[in-house]
Design a protein around this motif. Structure first.
Motif, short mmCIF file in Angstrom:
data_model
loop_
_atom_site.label_atom_id
_atom_site.label_comp_id
_atom_site.label_asym_id
_atom_site.label_seq_id
_atom_site.Cartn_x
_atom_site.Cartn_y
_atom_site.Cartn_z
N VAL A 90 46.25 43.37 34.46
CA VAL A 90 47.47 44.13 34.21
C VAL A 90 47.28 45.16 33.10
CG1 VAL A 90 49.00 42.30 35.01
CG2 VAL A 90 48.32 42.34 32.61
N GLU A 91 46.19 45.08 32.35
CA GLU A 91 45.93 46.04 31.28
C GLU A 91 44.99 47.15 31.71
OE1 GLU A 91 47.10 46.49 28.24
OE2 GLU A 91 48.55 44.86 28.41
N CYS A 92 43.82 46.78 32.23
CA CYS A 92 42.80 47.80 32.54
C CYS A 92 42.63 48.05 34.04
CB CYS A 92 41.46 47.41 31.93
SG CYS A 92 40.72 45.92 32.66
N ASN A 93 43.33 47.27 34.88
CA ASN A 93 43.31 47.43 36.33
C ASN A 93 41.96 47.10 36.96
OD1 ASN A 93 44.94 48.04 38.61
ND2 ASN A 93 43.85 49.97 38.89
N SER A 94 41.09 46.39 36.24
CA SER A 94 39.82 45.97 36.82
C SER A 94 40.06 44.77 37.73
CB SER A 94 38.82 45.60 35.73
OG SER A 94 39.30 44.53 34.95
N LYS A 95 39.18 44.58 38.73
CA LYS A 95 39.33 43.47 39.65
C LYS A 95 39.14 42.15 38.93
CE LYS A 95 38.01 45.75 43.98
NZ LYS A 95 37.05 45.72 45.13
N LEU A 96 39.98 41.17 39.27
CA LEU A 96 39.87 39.84 38.69
C LEU A 96 39.04 38.95 39.62
CD1 LEU A 96 43.56 39.24 37.54
CD2 LEU A 96 41.64 40.00 36.14
N ASP A 97 38.28 38.02 39.04
CA ASP A 97 37.55 37.06 39.86
C ASP A 97 38.52 36.00 40.38
OD1 ASP A 97 37.95 35.16 37.81
OD2 ASP A 97 36.08 35.75 36.83
N PHE A 98 38.02 35.11 41.23
CA PHE A 98 38.88 34.12 41.89
C PHE A 98 39.60 33.24 40.87
CE2 PHE A 98 39.42 29.83 43.72
CZ PHE A 98 40.29 30.14 44.76
N ASN A 99 38.88 32.78 39.84
CA ASN A 99 39.50 31.90 38.84
C ASN A 99 40.63 32.59 38.09
OD1 ASN A 99 37.92 29.77 39.52
ND2 ASN A 99 36.59 29.87 37.74
N HIS A 100 40.46 33.89 37.82
CA HIS A 100 41.51 34.63 37.10
C HIS A 100 42.67 35.02 38.01
CE1 HIS A 100 38.59 34.87 33.85
NE2 HIS A 100 39.56 35.28 33.07
N ILE A 101 42.42 35.02 39.32
CA ILE A 101 43.52 35.29 40.26
C ILE A 101 44.41 34.07 40.39
CG2 ILE A 101 44.10 35.74 42.68
CD1 ILE A 101 41.59 37.50 42.83
#
Length: 310
Positions: A90-101
């Motif tokens: 939500v800050e830098c718009n980079s893709k999140l990995d599965f655990n962070h999703i």
């Protein structure tokens, strides 16, 4: 046929949701998203019960559309609780990995979380096992005498600790340190960050252990880096607190006492305190790096957020 297929594969969908929920238990800061999977499972269960009822009682299959509308309505009502998942930071718009999703309720990537919570990031880093290093003990470790000779960006602390100053009006609670490192000096309550706790949690726990006081809502105000000539390296996180409960009591580790802020006994404290504590008292965020030979300070560098140097 469609309802029969839904009823047939419902169990697999529920298992998938439960597997996600079990995976979330291993991920930190996942309370909201764990509840979200429960909400999703509950809505799915409502739909399944409706489908089974329609099939078992041989009702008109068009009732499934009404059932679907009810479930969509439930999903809409509870959307904030049932769908906190994000694919990007939500800050830098980079893709999140599965655990962070599926976990990490803040939906921040590791870098953004570290920037937002430096003390927690440090405590988590301290918990990670370090790679084994073979040291030739016949060769003494050489520690420079000046901070400029150390690359502080790559420098790593062997120990991570906290120190907390409690204020009550124009007074601050200090301690006569009775045991451990710095015994015989005046300091503020503090100690090492334990496994599975944040720096804030450590500040509250250590304060209780050394003074028998419960402090509330301590705030991070600065960071200290200490390199000792004997090879010890330590990082300290400094907290200020202004609310507490209880009465200070002497413990095995410390004798607490109230002191006017204007009369802080710097001459009885670690030498570095004189160079960063006044800045903190002025409300400035700071970082300090110091070289010590036992209790004697050899060199210092203190910076504040405005990049002024002391």
């Amino acid at each position: 046929m469609i309802l029969e297929a839904i009823e047939k594969y419902y169990t697999w969908a529920l298992i998938a949701i439960l597997l996600v929920n079990f995976t979330q238990r291993k991920i930190p800061r996942t309370e909201k998203k764990r509840f979200a999977t429960i909400y999703l499972a509950a809505i799915l269960l409502v739909f399944e019960v409706g489908v089974v009822t329609i099939l078992s009682r041989e009702l008109n299959h068009n009732l499934a559309w009404l059932l679907l509308a009810v479930c969509v309505g439930l999903f809409y009502i509870f959307r904030k609780k049932a769908l906190p998942f994000r694919l990007r930071c939500v800050e830098c718009n980079s893709k999140l990995d599965f655990n962070h999703i599926i976990g990490h309720d803040d939906n921040l990537c590791p870098d953004c979380y570290a920037k937002a919570h430096p003390e927690e990031a440090a405590s988590e880093a301290a918990k990670k096992p370090k790679a084994a290093v073979v040291v030739d003990e016949s060769v003494p470790m050489v520690v420079p005498d000046t901070v400029g000779e150390i690359d502080w960006d790559s420098w790593e602390a062997k120990e991570v600790c906290v120190i907390t100053y409690l204020f009550d009006g124009d007074q601050v609670l200090l301690i006569d340190k009775k045991t451990g490192m710095g015994s015989g000096l005046v300091n503020a309550p503090g100690g090492h960050i334990e496994i599975a706790e944040t720096a804030t949690e450590a500040a509250i726990r250590e304060f209780k252990e050394e003074t028998d006081l419960e402090i509330h809502d301590p705030k991070l105000v600065g960071k200290l880096n200490f390199q000792f000539k004997d090879g010890l390296s330590e990082r300290g996180y400094v907290f200020f607190a202004h609310s507490y409960s209880g009465e200070p009591k002497e413990t095995e580790e410390a004798r607490p006492f109230w002191c006017p802020v204007a009369d802080i006994p710097y001459d009885r404290m670690w030498e570095d305190d004189l160079y960063w504590l006044p800045l903190a008292l002025e409300g400035k965020k700071f970082e300090g790096s110091f070289i010590f030979d036992d209790q004697k300070m050899l060199d210092k560098l203190v910076t504040i957020e405005e990049d002024d140097q002391e």
